[in-house]
Design an enzyme around this catalytic site. Sequence first.
Site, short mmCIF file in Angstrom:
data_model
loop_
_atom_site.label_atom_id
_atom_site.label_comp_id
_atom_site.label_asym_id
_atom_site.label_seq_id
_atom_site.Cartn_x
_atom_site.Cartn_y
_atom_site.Cartn_z
CG ASP A 141 -1.93 -1.05 1.24
OD1 ASP A 141 -2.14 -1.70 0.19
OD2 ASP A 141 -2.55 -1.27 2.31
CG ASP A 143 1.57 2.83 4.73
OD1 ASP A 143 0.36 2.55 4.59
OD2 ASP A 143 2.43 1.98 5.04
#
Length: 256
Positions: A141, A143
Amino acid sequence: MFHGEGHFVRTHDLLEIDAKQLLSSQAFAPQWVKAELSQNPFVVVRRGLATGYEIPIGVRGTERNQRWAAFCHSKLVKSVLTPSQLLTRAIPTSRANATPALRALDLLKERWMESVLPWGPGGSVGFELASGRHVATPESDLDIVIYAEKRMTAEEAKSVCDHAMNLPAVVDIRVETPVCGFSLKEFAGRGPAAILLRLARGIVLAKDPWGDEIGSMDPNYAAARSVLPTRDCGRLRKNEFRRTDVQMNRRKGAAK
């Protein structure tokens, strides 16, 4: 926020440290920690209780289960890289092509170019940009850390979330106030409900991340306020991201 000898650091900052000196005081450090720091002397500032000039840090290994918490004296810090500073690091085309999270960061920089709040990448992307080590994977992902010293409204939070949609990777946005951290998505959709706030002493449920009662829960807060310079980051301007969209559309039109 933590202070030390010439260094003011916040949660999510990346530190280049004197690994040899640190390891000499960590007799019980796992072998992988010694191997990692010997090759890449970078650590991340983690949330934790400050003890004098000791900064709470985390060491990242190659495996997901390799995370190690420790404390580092500020005199061992060689340099500090904030998430915002990492935005200036170039992303090689080969890495962007192989890693959706890195491509997403490049696109997000365009969308958020007029943001008045300090922000930047955290997690694996931030660590890769700081250390040069390829730790972000195709499944990572993106962040993102936003530092908001002044109160943000739920409407402003929703606008920020909306402009992080439809990117090549999932974007997880964390907001850091002077006292706590929380999920921007959760804050934007909370309504009247309380949300999870991460403090140095643990997790609490509360409605206002900037409230005085939250500050009283954090033993680091009073000390930080007494030594850190005031940073007036301002508020998100109305229609800020809409203006950015218009600017991007003008660029596309000019390119045709």
